[in-house]
Design a protein around this motif. Structure first.
Motif, PDB file in Angstrom:
ATOM      1  N   UNK A 116      55.549  49.460  73.339  1.00 39.12           N
ATOM      2  CA  UNK A 116      55.130  49.211  74.723  1.00 39.12           C
ATOM      3  C   UNK A 116      55.597  47.813  75.100  1.00 39.12           C
ATOM      4  N   UNK A 117      56.397  47.726  76.138  1.00 37.17           N
ATOM      5  CA  UNK A 117      56.922  46.447  76.611  1.00 37.17           C
ATOM      6  C   UNK A 117      56.157  45.985  77.842  1.00 37.17           C
ATOM      7  N   UNK A 118      55.660  44.756  77.800  1.00 38.20           N
ATOM      8  CA  UNK A 118      55.070  44.139  78.984  1.00 38.20           C
ATOM      9  C   UNK A 118      56.190  43.432  79.732  1.00 38.20           C
ATOM     10  N   UNK A 119      56.676  44.057  80.783  1.00 37.87           N
ATOM     11  CA  UNK A 119      57.756  43.491  81.586  1.00 37.87           C
ATOM     12  C   UNK A 119      57.149  42.791  82.794  1.00 37.87           C
ATOM     13  N   UNK A 147      60.573  53.496  74.267  1.00 41.46           N
ATOM     14  CA  UNK A 147      59.399  52.707  74.603  1.00 41.46           C
ATOM     15  C   UNK A 147      58.833  53.001  75.981  1.00 41.46           C
ATOM     16  N   UNK A 148      57.598  52.545  76.177  1.00 41.70           N
ATOM     17  CA  UNK A 148      56.941  52.607  77.481  1.00 41.70           C
ATOM     18  C   UNK A 148      57.064  51.239  78.122  1.00 41.70           C
ATOM     19  N   UNK A 149      57.556  51.190  79.353  1.00 35.01           N
ATOM     20  CA  UNK A 149      57.814  49.932  80.039  1.00 35.01           C
ATOM     21  C   UNK A 149      56.791  49.756  81.148  1.00 35.01           C
ATOM     22  N   UNK A 150      56.054  48.642  81.077  1.00 34.79           N
ATOM     23  CA  UNK A 150      55.059  48.331  82.098  1.00 34.79           C
ATOM     24  C   UNK A 150      55.521  47.137  82.914  1.00 34.79           C
ATOM     25  N   UNK A 198      47.982  49.919  78.927  1.00 33.99           N
ATOM     26  CA  UNK A 198      48.567  49.721  77.593  1.00 33.99           C
ATOM     27  C   UNK A 198      47.948  50.690  76.593  1.00 33.99           C
ATOM     28  N   UNK A 199      46.632  50.814  76.606  1.00 36.10           N
ATOM     29  CA  UNK A 199      45.956  51.701  75.664  1.00 36.10           C
ATOM     30  C   UNK A 199      46.400  53.150  75.862  1.00 36.10           C
ATOM     31  N   UNK A 200      46.569  53.549  77.108  1.00 37.21           N
ATOM     32  CA  UNK A 200      47.029  54.911  77.378  1.00 37.21           C
ATOM     33  C   UNK A 200      48.478  55.085  76.935  1.00 37.21           C
ATOM     34  N   UNK A 201      49.301  54.050  77.175  1.00 39.68           N
ATOM     35  CA  UNK A 201      50.715  54.122  76.813  1.00 39.68           C
ATOM     36  C   UNK A 201      50.917  54.278  75.311  1.00 39.68           C
ATOM     37  N   UNK A 202      49.997  53.755  74.527  1.00 41.71           N
ATOM     38  CA  UNK A 202      50.118  53.841  73.079  1.00 41.71           C
ATOM     39  C   UNK A 202      49.873  55.244  72.550  1.00 41.71           C
ATOM     40  N   UNK A 203      49.161  56.068  73.317  1.00 41.86           N
ATOM     41  CA  UNK A 203      48.700  57.349  72.791  1.00 41.86           C
ATOM     42  C   UNK A 203      49.348  58.572  73.430  1.00 41.86           C
TER      43      UNK A 203
END
Length: 304
Positions: A116-119, A147-150, A198-203
């Protein structure tokens, strides 16, 4: 042995956003392994840095990090670190971009299945700022690794740090320089909503195919936001309008002279040249960012 407890590696934990995410992860049952340049932190810490030359100082290496992640059973990585002290584009590419790419390679080699990337909301194809463009480059690498990009907006909370914290300090002064006419829109996100994303993106089983903007779509004009922050402190500052090129070039001169100003010239470009059409798609991560309501900050602790 880690048992059935999920293990997440986290960069940037010593910063405002990273600290928020570490607390959220731990409260949700994750065991957090901190990757830290200083080697400082709470809990399990692996010495690590975005800068390649720091490997010698920290006595680590790509294979060493890979082995350390594997030994701890790390299955997920949240990448929130970014060296904001750098101002030259070459340094940003060398440290922040290339350092992130090395990190992703090492994480995948260690068997990490979710990144998960914090952009930033400032990252988009036509971005004028180096910050936006370098974040965009790291987004590309994160996407290539599944990855999931936020893309969070301006992050705030009860004890805000980062850019919002700097604005809060500025708003407490009697005279506040205003960039242009102060109409530039600001899109905000509460730290709890970012943590939830973030928590949702991890799962989630499948990463969204596009970057996810985490911010409330209702904008605050920059001047009105500063005025509201000031009111929360019982202040009523006098605004002095300054043309943005004057502020930009003044900050650039200070940066070239090595001055520690606290506000970067590149941030002016991010403010002036924004993405005119962000994609409001936080629902992809089951999040509906709350509005930044007038009076919200009045319940917060005063700035000293």
């Amino acid at each position: 042995m880690n048992g059935t407890r999920r293990v997440c590696a986290l960069t940037g934990a010593t910063g405002y956003v990273g600290g928020i995410l570490q607390r959220a992860l731990e409260c949700s049952g994750w065991r957090v392994v901190v990757l830290s340049r200083s080697g400082a932190g709470v809990g399990d810490v692996i010495p690590w840095s975005l800068a390649p030359e720091a490997d010698r100082v920290l006595q680590t290496s790509p294979s060493g990090l890979e082995n350390a992640l594997r030994a701890r059973g790390v299955s997920a990585l949240v990448h929130a670190a970014w060296d904001l002290r750098l101002v030259r584009r070459a340094d940003l590419d060398r440290v922040n971009v290339q350092g992130s790419l090395r990190l992703f390679d090492q994480a995948r080699a260690a068997g990490v299945s979710r990144i998960v990337l914090i952009s930033t909301i400032s990252a988009f194809a036509a971005a004028r700022s180096d910050y936006g463009q370098t974040k965009l480059a790291v987004e590309k690498a994160a996407a290539e690794n599944g990855g999931v990009i936020l893309r969070p907006g301006l992050i705030y909370g009860e004890q805000p740090g980062g850019m919002f914290g700097a604005l809060r300090q500025q708003a407490g002064r009697s005279i506040v320089p205003l960039i242009g006419d102060g109409s530039y829109p600001q899109y905000l996100v509460h730290e709890d909503d970012l943590s939830a994303a973030v928590l949702h993106a991890l799962l989630i089983p499948q990463a969204p195919m596009v970057p996810v903007t985490i911010a409330n779509p209702n904008p605050w004009a920059f001047r009105e936001l500063i005025a509201e922050i000031a009111r929360s402190q019982g202040k009523s500052p006098h605004f002095v309008r300054v043309a943005w090129p004057v502020i930009y070039h003044g900050l650039r001169f200070g940066e070239k002279m090595g001055a520690e100003i606290g506000f970067r010239s590149d941030s002016v470009l991010s403010l002036v040249y924004q993405n005119a059409h962000p994609k409001w798609n936080a629902s992809l991560l089951a999040v509906e960012p709350r509005p930044f309501a007038a009076g919200y900050l009045r319940s917060c602790a005063p700035v000293r």
